[in-house]
Design a protein around this motif. Sequence first.
Motif, PDB file in Angstrom:
ATOM      1  N   VAL A  42      -7.112 -12.119 -28.909  1.00 54.60           N
ATOM      2  CA  VAL A  42      -8.002 -12.811 -27.764  1.00 54.60           C
ATOM      3  C   VAL A  42      -7.349 -12.493 -26.524  1.00 54.60           C
ATOM      4  CG1 VAL A  42      -9.229 -14.866 -26.958  1.00 54.60           C
ATOM      5  CG2 VAL A  42      -8.630 -14.216 -29.387  1.00 54.60           C
ATOM      6  N   PHE A  43      -8.234 -12.300 -25.341  1.00 54.36           N
ATOM      7  CA  PHE A  43      -7.723 -12.264 -23.959  1.00 54.36           C
ATOM      8  C   PHE A  43      -8.570 -13.305 -22.912  1.00 54.36           C
ATOM      9  CE2 PHE A  43      -7.631 -11.155 -19.547  1.00 54.36           C
ATOM     10  CZ  PHE A  43      -6.294 -11.066 -19.485  1.00 54.36           C
ATOM     11  N   GLN A  44      -7.980 -14.317 -22.520  1.00 54.43           N
ATOM     12  CA  GLN A  44      -8.676 -15.354 -21.707  1.00 54.43           C
ATOM     13  C   GLN A  44      -8.327 -15.083 -20.233  1.00 54.43           C
ATOM     14  OE1 GLN A  44      -8.343 -19.051 -22.980  1.00 54.43           O
ATOM     15  NE2 GLN A  44      -9.466 -20.185 -21.481  1.00 54.43           N
ATOM     16  N   GLY A  45      -8.996 -14.618 -19.195  1.00 52.10           N
ATOM     17  CA  GLY A  45      -8.777 -14.659 -17.982  1.00 52.10           C
ATOM     18  C   GLY A  45      -9.141 -15.869 -17.195  1.00 52.10           C
ATOM     19  N   GLY A  46      -9.140 -15.824 -15.909  1.00 55.04           N
ATOM     20  CA  GLY A  46      -9.494 -17.044 -15.072  1.00 55.04           C
ATOM     21  C   GLY A  46      -8.794 -16.676 -13.748  1.00 55.04           C
ATOM     22  N   GLY A  47      -9.026 -17.811 -12.754  1.00 53.98           N
ATOM     23  CA  GLY A  47      -8.664 -17.647 -11.505  1.00 53.98           C
ATOM     24  C   GLY A  47      -7.235 -17.692 -11.285  1.00 53.98           C
ATOM     25  N   VAL A  48      -6.774 -16.722 -10.343  1.00 57.51           N
ATOM     26  CA  VAL A  48      -5.309 -16.119 -10.088  1.00 57.51           C
ATOM     27  C   VAL A  48      -5.085 -16.144  -8.542  1.00 57.51           C
ATOM     28  CG1 VAL A  48      -4.953 -15.084 -12.123  1.00 57.51           C
ATOM     29  CG2 VAL A  48      -5.639 -13.926 -10.385  1.00 57.51           C
ATOM     30  N   GLN A  49      -3.993 -16.324  -8.232  1.00 61.47           N
ATOM     31  CA  GLN A  49      -3.623 -16.211  -6.650  1.00 61.47           C
ATOM     32  C   GLN A  49      -2.783 -14.860  -6.610  1.00 61.47           C
ATOM     33  OE1 GLN A  49      -4.191 -18.179  -4.206  1.00 61.47           O
ATOM     34  NE2 GLN A  49      -5.474 -19.371  -5.671  1.00 61.47           N
ATOM     35  N   VAL A  50      -3.469 -14.028  -6.161  1.00 60.52           N
ATOM     36  CA  VAL A  50      -2.755 -12.600  -5.855  1.00 60.52           C
ATOM     37  C   VAL A  50      -2.222 -12.465  -4.566  1.00 60.52           C
ATOM     38  CG1 VAL A  50      -3.323 -10.215  -5.706  1.00 60.52           C
ATOM     39  CG2 VAL A  50      -4.781 -11.653  -7.290  1.00 60.52           C
ATOM     40  N   ARG A  51      -0.662 -11.931  -4.644  1.00 62.41           N
ATOM     41  CA  ARG A  51      -0.088 -11.814  -3.782  1.00 62.41           C
ATOM     42  C   ARG A  51       0.584 -10.131  -4.082  1.00 62.41           C
ATOM     43  NH1 ARG A  51       4.213 -16.792  -2.820  1.00 62.41           N
ATOM     44  NH2 ARG A  51       4.990 -15.437  -1.330  1.00 62.41           N
ATOM     45  N   THR A  52       0.734  -9.645  -2.834  1.00 65.82           N
ATOM     46  CA  THR A  52       1.261  -8.231  -2.807  1.00 65.82           C
ATOM     47  C   THR A  52       2.820  -7.942  -2.358  1.00 65.82           C
ATOM     48  OG1 THR A  52       0.594  -7.879  -0.573  1.00 65.82           O
ATOM     49  CG2 THR A  52      -1.032  -7.311  -2.276  1.00 65.82           C
ATOM     50  N   ASP A  53       3.538  -9.366  -2.511  1.00 65.41           N
ATOM     51  CA  ASP A  53       4.955  -9.018  -2.152  1.00 65.41           C
ATOM     52  C   ASP A  53       5.933  -9.052  -3.403  1.00 65.41           C
ATOM     53  OD1 ASP A  53       4.831 -11.731  -3.223  1.00 65.41           O
ATOM     54  OD2 ASP A  53       5.498 -12.803  -1.442  1.00 65.41           O
ATOM     55  N   GLY A  54       5.343  -8.764  -4.475  1.00 64.56           N
ATOM     56  CA  GLY A  54       6.018  -8.760  -5.775  1.00 64.56           C
ATOM     57  C   GLY A  54       6.287 -10.005  -6.575  1.00 64.56           C
ATOM     58  N   THR A  55       5.418 -10.803  -6.123  1.00 64.40           N
ATOM     59  CA  THR A  55       5.386 -12.213  -6.840  1.00 64.40           C
ATOM     60  C   THR A  55       4.441 -12.142  -8.096  1.00 64.40           C
ATOM     61  OG1 THR A  55       5.563 -13.651  -4.717  1.00 64.40           O
ATOM     62  CG2 THR A  55       4.797 -14.690  -6.699  1.00 64.40           C
ATOM     63  N   GLU A  56       5.101 -12.503  -9.195  1.00 64.69           N
ATOM     64  CA  GLU A  56       4.345 -12.640 -10.521  1.00 64.69           C
ATOM     65  C   GLU A  56       3.429 -13.636 -10.693  1.00 64.69           C
ATOM     66  OE1 GLU A  56       7.917 -10.918 -13.425  1.00 64.69           O
ATOM     67  OE2 GLU A  56       7.899 -13.156 -13.162  1.00 64.69           O
ATOM     68  N   PHE A  57       2.291 -13.150 -11.184  1.00 61.71           N
ATOM     69  CA  PHE A  57       1.213 -14.142 -11.559  1.00 61.71           C
ATOM     70  C   PHE A  57       0.859 -14.003 -12.933  1.00 61.71           C
ATOM     71  CE2 PHE A  57      -0.751 -10.002 -10.401  1.00 61.71           C
ATOM     72  CZ  PHE A  57      -1.793  -9.887 -11.002  1.00 61.71           C
ATOM     73  N   THR A  58      -0.033 -14.819 -13.331  1.00 57.35           N
ATOM     74  CA  THR A  58      -0.398 -14.788 -14.917  1.00 57.35           C
ATOM     75  C   THR A  58      -1.987 -14.110 -14.834  1.00 57.35           C
ATOM     76  OG1 THR A  58       0.369 -16.715 -15.258  1.00 57.35           O
ATOM     77  CG2 THR A  58      -1.244 -16.183 -16.980  1.00 57.35           C
ATOM     78  N   LEU A  59      -1.982 -12.723 -15.438  1.00 57.52           N
ATOM     79  CA  LEU A  59      -3.039 -11.967 -15.488  1.00 57.52           C
ATOM     80  C   LEU A  59      -4.161 -12.790 -16.425  1.00 57.52           C
ATOM     81  CD1 LEU A  59      -3.977  -8.923 -14.306  1.00 57.52           C
ATOM     82  CD2 LEU A  59      -3.256  -8.203 -16.568  1.00 57.52           C
ATOM     83  N   GLY A  60      -3.587 -13.299 -17.598  1.00 56.59           N
ATOM     84  CA  GLY A  60      -4.292 -13.841 -18.289  1.00 56.59           C
ATOM     85  C   GLY A  60      -3.639 -14.483 -19.772  1.00 56.59           C
ATOM     86  N   THR A  61      -4.248 -15.040 -20.525  1.00 56.92           N
ATOM     87  CA  THR A  61      -3.531 -15.616 -21.969  1.00 56.92           C
ATOM     88  C   THR A  61      -3.966 -14.626 -22.851  1.00 56.92           C
ATOM     89  OG1 THR A  61      -3.720 -17.908 -20.834  1.00 56.92           O
ATOM     90  CG2 THR A  61      -3.087 -17.431 -23.325  1.00 56.92           C
ATOM     91  N   PHE A  62      -2.829 -14.119 -23.699  1.00 57.93           N
ATOM     92  CA  PHE A  62      -3.087 -13.318 -24.847  1.00 57.93           C
ATOM     93  C   PHE A  62      -2.947 -14.278 -26.060  1.00 57.93           C
ATOM     94  CE2 PHE A  62      -0.819 -11.064 -28.151  1.00 57.93           C
ATOM     95  CZ  PHE A  62      -1.772 -10.178 -28.555  1.00 57.93           C
ATOM     96  N   THR A  63      -3.620 -14.027 -26.959  1.00 60.43           N
ATOM     97  CA  THR A  63      -3.469 -15.060 -28.480  1.00 60.43           C
ATOM     98  C   THR A  63      -3.710 -13.994 -29.456  1.00 60.43           C
ATOM     99  OG1 THR A  63      -4.576 -17.092 -27.400  1.00 60.43           O
ATOM    100  CG2 THR A  63      -4.308 -16.761 -29.589  1.00 60.43           C
ATOM    101  N   HIS A  64      -2.732 -13.972 -30.254  1.00 65.00           N
ATOM    102  CA  HIS A  64      -2.760 -13.266 -31.710  1.00 65.00           C
ATOM    103  C   HIS A  64      -3.176 -14.328 -32.576  1.00 65.00           C
ATOM    104  CE1 HIS A  64      -0.465 -11.049 -35.155  1.00 65.00           C
ATOM    105  NE2 HIS A  64      -2.005 -10.615 -35.125  1.00 65.00           N
ATOM    106  N   GLU A  65      -4.351 -14.231 -33.303  1.00 63.53           N
ATOM    107  CA  GLU A  65      -4.660 -14.726 -34.409  1.00 63.53           C
ATOM    108  C   GLU A  65      -4.107 -14.171 -35.803  1.00 63.53           C
ATOM    109  OE1 GLU A  65      -8.802 -16.231 -32.946  1.00 63.53           O
ATOM    110  OE2 GLU A  65      -8.824 -14.464 -34.067  1.00 63.53           O
ATOM    111  N   ASN A  66      -2.786 -14.670 -36.171  1.00 66.38           N
ATOM    112  CA  ASN A  66      -2.209 -14.375 -37.442  1.00 66.38           C
ATOM    113  C   ASN A  66      -2.248 -14.936 -38.468  1.00 66.38           C
ATOM    114  OD1 ASN A  66      -0.204 -12.729 -38.710  1.00 66.38           O
ATOM    115  ND2 ASN A  66       1.631 -13.420 -37.550  1.00 66.38           N
TER     116      ASN A  66
END
Length: 284
Positions: A42-66
Amino acid sequence: MSTATTSGSWPSMSTTPPNLDGLGTAHVTWGIPAGGGKSGYVFQGGGVQVRTDGTEFTLGTFTHENFPIQAMPQPQFDVDLAVRVAFEDGTEADFTFRFHHNETPNTGPAPDDIVDLPTFVSPQTVTIDGEQYGVVISGFKQGGQVVRQFISPENGANSADVVAIFAHAGRPDVHITTVRNKGEVKYTQADEYVEIVNRGTVAGNISGWTLGADDAGQDFVFPPGTVLQPGQRIRVYTNEVHPEWGGFVYGSKRPIWNDKGDSAKLKDTGDNVVSEYGYGSKAP
């Protein structure tokens, strides 16, 4: 900095496992249940604050149903992820990545499934303020740490944030991200470390570069052949060897980093400061 919204889907797989369902959506499943349910992503996206100075951000949440499934004819395969980033100015950009799945046996000494990221850099770019940027996935954020491999215990739905960077296309960008200046090992603080990451979209050769603590005898020189792949993180420990972080070590029997605070500097072979990181009392 701008606001964007991410969404994603799983458009394709390198194999066709039994009972495959949901390709082209945000939730793909496969396998014949041997217990409670199927396996899936499962991939769940959402609102993110995008910066171009190399700051990391959460692209989305990954879930593995195992959940336990019957043995697969091909237990290792690739699953492609397509992520759409919609910026507040109306610009939309699509980025693709590949996840490698290892569907391990449900029993035995290592029943946990393993998810790797063979491709950390999207082949697509987007123009932001007149410059070309790609997306580099740093890894999965679990327990406050960003790791390159997602370990998924059996009989559950296991989640982690997918952490990414908007990076200048076509060049490396090597930076210090963390200084752990107070180790837990008494007297020697052997478990101190400095973490370094390549935030660029191409590999960076740091052979001969120096990591220094501004004191004589406290320089570490990276050996020949030290190349950081896009998104790759390494650590230089004071006196512990951790192969999973590159195996780099000062080999010092005394602490390297000031408990109260100072600066760590990364210099290239021309003695130019590429990255400086203040910690403790010198933290920005």
